[in-house]
Design an enzyme around this catalytic site. Structure first.
Site, PDB file in Angstrom:
ATOM      1  N   ILE A 115       0.875  -1.170   0.000  1.00 58.65           N
ATOM      2  CA  ILE A 115       0.000   0.000   0.000  1.00 58.65           C
ATOM      3  C   ILE A 115       0.910   1.217   0.000  1.00 58.65           C
ATOM      4  CG2 ILE A 115      -1.691   1.331   1.323  1.00 58.65           C
ATOM      5  CD1 ILE A 115      -2.874  -1.173   2.368  1.00 58.65           C
ATOM      6  N   ASP A 116       0.565   2.225  -0.776  1.00 58.51           N
ATOM      7  CA  ASP A 116       1.377   3.434  -0.830  1.00 58.51           C
ATOM      8  C   ASP A 116       1.590   4.032   0.561  1.00 58.51           C
ATOM      9  OD1 ASP A 116       1.271   3.123  -3.542  1.00 58.51           O
ATOM     10  OD2 ASP A 116      -0.219   4.706  -3.876  1.00 58.51           O
ATOM     11  N   ARG A 117       2.681   4.743   0.701  1.00 58.08           N
ATOM     12  CA  ARG A 117       3.001   5.392   1.977  1.00 58.08           C
ATOM     13  C   ARG A 117       1.838   6.239   2.494  1.00 58.08           C
ATOM     14  NH1 ARG A 117       7.919   9.808   2.969  1.00 58.08           N
ATOM     15  NH2 ARG A 117       7.249  10.454   5.048  1.00 58.08           N
TER      16      ARG A 117
END
Length: 283
Positions: A115-117
């Site tokens: 999952i993106d930051r």
């Protein structure tokens, strides 16, 4: 047969000379014939250089095979330049020690998907290679289903739709992804949950899992996600860190029991505040 070994792991074993065919190093394109003997040496795992770091993890589900964490915004998933000891992997190593799969290598133990930051929500980690192989297979055949909620800009004409557009590296900026000819197949299904003046609350279901997929696809159809300074408006939104995107639901088949597992988590407070701001516009 070694069902706990993934295809990529098997290819690595062959490349490193750890697979013998009738006593000789096997090649990856060798074809087996009746009566031949295959011997496999599984090397001792290398010590992981990643530092376990104590942190508060919101563990939504855990058993001997899998753990599901509600990742907060701002937390990087695995170590990379600039983030060596403050990632989800560091926290998982502290909380679970050696109870993580080694399939994705030293820097990504247990990590099945990312999952993106600056995206929050549910992420699943495998606690052994047996579980990892089966969960990775579910990612491929879409039995591991991920549901996201987001606020997008603009007025969507339809109430639901599908974006089927290949994603690859942006030719003009290699740090970004884009819809490009020859990119990897990418499919996102979306449904409008609420409408506001100039924006909408949307649920997205991933059929594939490309880097930045929802962010790229929604921007591609002209409706970038609120707060996405990479694919949308470059100005940040007051009270919002990064894009307003949350992995709200996760459904998978348990790798050992074969039973379905369905999990959800609440929206972050800052997401709820943005929704309330837009809802007040419609009252």
């Amino acid at each position: 047969a070694l069902p706990e070994i993934s295809r990529s792991a098997a290819q690595k074993l062959i490349a490193e000379g750890n697979v013998l065919l009738d006593g000789k190093p096997a090649k990856k394109n060798d074809r087996l014939e009746h009566g031949q003997t295959v011997s496999v040496t599984i090397p001792e795992p290398k010590p992981v250089d990643v530092t376990p770091t104590e942190m508060q993890l919101d563990i939504v589900y855990e058993d001997e095979d899998v753990a599901v964490i509600n990742k907060p915004k701002g937390l990087v998933v695995h170590p990379a330049a600039g983030h060596q000891d403050d990632t989800l992997v560091n926290g998982l190593l502290y909380a679970m020690g050696d109870s993580l799969s080694g399939i994705n290598g030293e820097l990504r133990p247990g990590i099945v998907h990312r999952i993106d930051r600056d995206t929050s929500g549910l992420i699943i980690a495998a606690k052994n290679d047996f579980a990892h192989v089966r969960l990775a297979a579910q990612l491929q055949d879409h039995t591991l289903a991920r549901t996201y909620r987001c606020i997008v800009m603009g007025n969507l004409r339809e109430d639901a739709g599908t974006v089927n557009a290949p994603i690859g590296r942006c030719p003009a900026d290699r740090k970004k992804m884009a819809v490009v000819a020859g990119g990897r197949n990418a499919v996102t299904h979306w449904t409008v949950l609420e409408r506001y003046p100039g924006a909408a609350y949307v649920e997205c279901r991933l059929e594939t899992g490309r880097t930045h997929q929802i962010r790229v696809h929604m921007a591609y159809i002209g409706h970038p996600i609120l707060g996405d300074t990479v694919y949308g408006n470059r100005k940040s939104v007051p009270g919002l860190q990064g894009q307003c995107l949350h992995a709200v639901g996760l459904k998978f088949i348990h790798p050992r029991t074969g039973e379905p597992v369905q999990l959800t988590c609440p929206l972050p407070e800052e997401f709820e505040k943005q929704l309330e701001k837009y809802r007040r516009m419609t009252r």
